[in-house]
Design an enzyme around this catalytic site. Structure first.
Site, short mmCIF file in Angstrom:
data_model
loop_
_atom_site.label_atom_id
_atom_site.label_comp_id
_atom_site.label_asym_id
_atom_site.label_seq_id
_atom_site.Cartn_x
_atom_site.Cartn_y
_atom_site.Cartn_z
N HIS A 161 0.80 -1.22 0.00
CA HIS A 161 0.00 0.00 0.00
C HIS A 161 0.84 1.27 0.00
CE1 HIS A 161 1.01 -0.23 4.25
NE2 HIS A 161 0.66 1.03 4.37
C1 UD1 Z 1 -1.94 5.37 6.40
C2 UD1 Z 1 -0.61 5.80 6.99
C3 UD1 Z 1 0.42 4.69 6.78
C4 UD1 Z 1 -0.08 3.36 7.27
C5 UD1 Z 1 -1.42 3.08 6.63
C6 UD1 Z 1 -1.97 1.77 7.14
C7 UD1 Z 1 -0.15 8.21 6.88
C8 UD1 Z 1 0.72 9.23 6.23
N1 UD1 Z 1 -0.09 7.00 6.33
O1 UD1 Z 1 -1.74 5.25 5.00
O2 UD1 Z 1 1.58 5.03 7.50
O3 UD1 Z 1 0.85 2.36 6.93
O4 UD1 Z 1 -2.32 4.14 6.96
O5 UD1 Z 1 -3.19 1.45 6.59
O6 UD1 Z 1 -0.84 8.52 7.81
N2 UD1 Z 1 -8.80 5.10 2.01
C9 UD1 Z 1 -10.01 4.46 1.94
N3 UD1 Z 1 -10.66 4.19 3.11
C10 UD1 Z 1 -10.18 4.52 4.32
C11 UD1 Z 1 -8.96 5.19 4.38
C12 UD1 Z 1 -8.27 5.46 3.23
O7 UD1 Z 1 -10.49 4.15 0.87
O8 UD1 Z 1 -10.84 4.22 5.34
C13 UD1 Z 1 -8.06 5.39 0.76
C14 UD1 Z 1 -8.37 6.75 0.21
O9 UD1 Z 1 -8.29 6.69 -1.17
C15 UD1 Z 1 -7.21 7.57 0.73
C16 UD1 Z 1 -6.07 6.58 0.68
O10 UD1 Z 1 -6.66 5.32 1.02
O11 UD1 Z 1 -6.97 8.72 0.00
C17 UD1 Z 1 -4.94 6.89 1.64
O12 UD1 Z 1 -5.45 6.97 2.98
P1 UD1 Z 1 -4.59 7.72 4.09
O13 UD1 Z 1 -5.24 7.60 5.39
O14 UD1 Z 1 -4.25 9.10 3.62
O15 UD1 Z 1 -3.22 6.93 4.08
P2 UD1 Z 1 -2.96 5.34 4.03
O16 UD1 Z 1 -2.40 5.01 2.69
O17 UD1 Z 1 -4.14 4.59 4.51
#
Ligand code: UD1
Length: 372
Positions: free
Chosen positions: A211
Site C-alpha cells: 500500500h
Molecule cells: C496510512 C498511513 C500509513 C499506514 C497506513 C496503514 C499516513 C501518512 N499513512 O496510510 O503510514 O501504513 O495508513 O493502513 O498517515 N482510504 C479508503 N478508506 C479509508 C482510508 C483510506 O479508501 O478508510 C483510501 C483513500 O483513497 C485515501 C487513501 O486510502 O486517499 C490513503 O489513505 P490515508 O489515510 O491518507 O493513508 P494510508 O495510505 O491509509
C-alpha cells in the site's frame, strides 16, 4: 497505583494505531485515570477501522472527528482543527499518540501548542528516509513529546542524537506484540482460510500486502510489481488482502482479483489476517507492522522497501529487504529452505516483545502524572 486522578486522551486514527492503543488503554483501566478515546476518522472504512474495535476489545471511541481522506496538508490540518476544540474543552492532563500516521503528528502538534503534555507510543523508530511521510511524522512527533515509549533499544540512540533528554525516554517493548500474543490462539490458518469462502485451503501459500505510495503510486513501478506478483503466484497461490489505496492502480496494471494463483481480497479482520500470515510459507509486504508480526510468528518476510525503521526484524532473521527485481530470487531461496531451518515461532523474540509493554507504559504514565 497512586490515587491522583487526571484525564488521559488517546488519539488514534488509522488501522496500525489500534493494536498499539488497545494494551495501553487496557493497562490504564485499573488505575485512577479517566480515559477518553478519540478516533480522528483518518481511516473510516469498516474493514480498516470498525473490525479492529470489535476484535481487539477496544472501547467505542468517545469522539470521532470524521476527517476522512485528503492530501497530507488537508488531512493533517483537519485533524488539528478538530482536536484543538476537543483539547480546549476537555483540557487533558496527557495526550497519548501512537505510531507514525498523519493523525499522530497532528495530535502531538496541537497538544504541544496548548502546553498539554504528550506521550508517544512507538517513539524512536527511524528509516532515515525523508521520502517516507511516516519518517517526517516520527521525527516531528518525537520532538514534541514529554514521554517517549521506545519499542526497540536502537530507538534510544536515535532520540538521544536528536537531542531528546534521556529522562523522557522509556524502553518498554512493543505493545503491538502484546496484542498479537493475546490473540495468538485465534490465529488459525485453516479457520481463517475457510472464512474466505475460497474452497479448500492449499497446502502452502503466500500472503502479500502492498500500500505504500513508493510502491503503488507510480504506474511504471506498479506494472513491474504486478508482473512480479503474477510470477510469485506461479510458485504458490498468492493471497493479497489489498488496502483501498493502490487497488485501482494495481488493477489498472493488470492485477485481476482472481487470475492463475492470485487471489485479491478486501482488507481482512485482524485475526483472519494474522491467521493467514501464521500459516503462510512466506509474506511479501511493504507494511511496517507486518515486518514485526512475522518476526514473532517466525514467518519469512520479504519487505519491498529500500530501508526499514525496524532493523530488529532483520537481525532476528525473519525479514529481508528486497527491491522489485529481487523478490523472485529471494522467494525461491526462502521456499527452498527446509522447514526446520526457518526461524521457530515465538522463540528468541526481540527484547521486551513479551506481551507486557502495555502494563509497563501504563505504570510509567501513572507515576509520571502522580509526580506532577
Ligand atoms: C496510512 C498511513 C500509513 C499506514 C497506513 C496503514 C499516513 C501518512 N499513512 O496510510 O503510514 O501504513 O495508513 O493502513 O498517515 N482510504 C479508503 N478508506 C479509508 C482510508 C483510506 O479508501 O478508510 C483510501 C483513500 O483513497 C485515501 C487513501 O486510502 O486517499 C490513503 O489513505 P490515508 O489515510 O491518507 O493513508 P494510508 O495510505 O491509509
Amino acid at each position: 497505583m497512586p490515587d491522583h486522578g487526571g484525564l488521559v486522551v488517546h488519539v488514534t486514527g488509522a488501522r496500525p494505531n489500534f493494536p498499539k492503543a488497545a494494551p495501553v488503554i487496557d493497562g490504564l483501566r485499573a488505575g485512577p485515570l479517566e480515559q477518553v478515546l478519540v478516533h480522528t476518522g483518518q481511516h473510516y472504512d469498516d474493514r480498516l477501522s470498525r473490525v479492529f474495535f470489535d476484535e481487539l476489545g477496544l472501547p467505542d471511541p468517545d469522539l470521532n472527528l470524521g476527517v476522512g481522506s485528503g492530501s497530507h496538508a488537508v488531512q493533517t490540518a483537519a485533524v488539528m482543527v478538530g482536536l484543538e476544540q476537543v483539547f480546549l474543552k476537555r483540557r487533558p492532563d496527557l495526550v497519548v499518540v501512537y505510531g507514525d500516521v498523519n493523525s499522530t503528528v497532528a495530535a502531538a502538534l496541537v497538544a504541544a501548542k496548548l502546553r498539554i503534555p504528550v506521550a508517544h507510543v512507538e517513539a524512536g523508530l527511524r528509516s532515515f528516509d525523508p521520502t517516507m511521510p511516516e519518517e517526517v511524522n516520527r521525527r516531528l512527533t518525537d520532538q514534541l513529546c514529554d514521554l517517549l515509549f521506545v519499542t526497540s533499544p536502537e530507538g534510544i540512540g536515535h532520540l538521544a542524537r536528536e537531542g531528546v533528554p534521556a529522562e523522557r525516554i522509556h524502553f518498554v517493548g512493543n505493545p503491538m506484540i502484546d496484542t498479537l500474543l493475546a490473540h495468538l490462539d485465534a490465529f488459525d490458518p485453516a479457520r481463517a482460510w475457510a472464512g474466505l469462502d475460497l474452497g479448500p485451503a492449499p497446502a502452502d501459500y503466500l500472503v502479500a500486502t502492498l500500500h505504500r505510495p513508493a510502491n503503488v503510486d507510480d504506474p511504471a513501478s506498479v506494472r513491474r510489481l504486478v508482473s512480479v506478483l503474477h510470477k510469485a503466484s506461479e510458485r504458490l497461490p498468492l493471497l493479497i488482502p489489498l488496502h483501498p489505496r493502490g487497488r485501482a492502480a494495481l488493477a489498472a496494471a493488470g492485477l485481476a482479483d482472481r487470475a492463475g494463483g492470485v487471489i485479491v481480497t478486501d482488507p481482512l479482520p485482524y485475526t483472519t489476517f494474522l491467521g493467514l500470515v501464521r500459516g503462510a510459507a512466506a509474506v511479501i509486504t511493504d507494511s511496517g507492522g507486518v515486518q514485526e508480526e512475522t518476526t514473532v510468528l517466525g514467518v519469512p518476510c520479504l519487505t519491498m522497501r529500500p530501508n526499514t525503521e525496524r532493523p530488529a526484524t532483520i537481525t532476528h532473521g525473519t525479514n529481508r529487504l528486497v527491491g522489485v527485481d529481487e523478490v523472485l530470487p529471494a522467494l525461491d531461496e526462502v521456499l527452498s529452505r527446509p522447514v526446520s531451518v526457518r526461524p521457530a515461532p515465538l522463540t528468541a523474540r526481540p527484547p521486551l516483545w513479551d506481551g507486557a509493554a502495555g502494563p509497563r507504559i501504563a505504570a510509567i504514565i501513572d507515576a509520571w502524572l502522580a509526580a506532577r
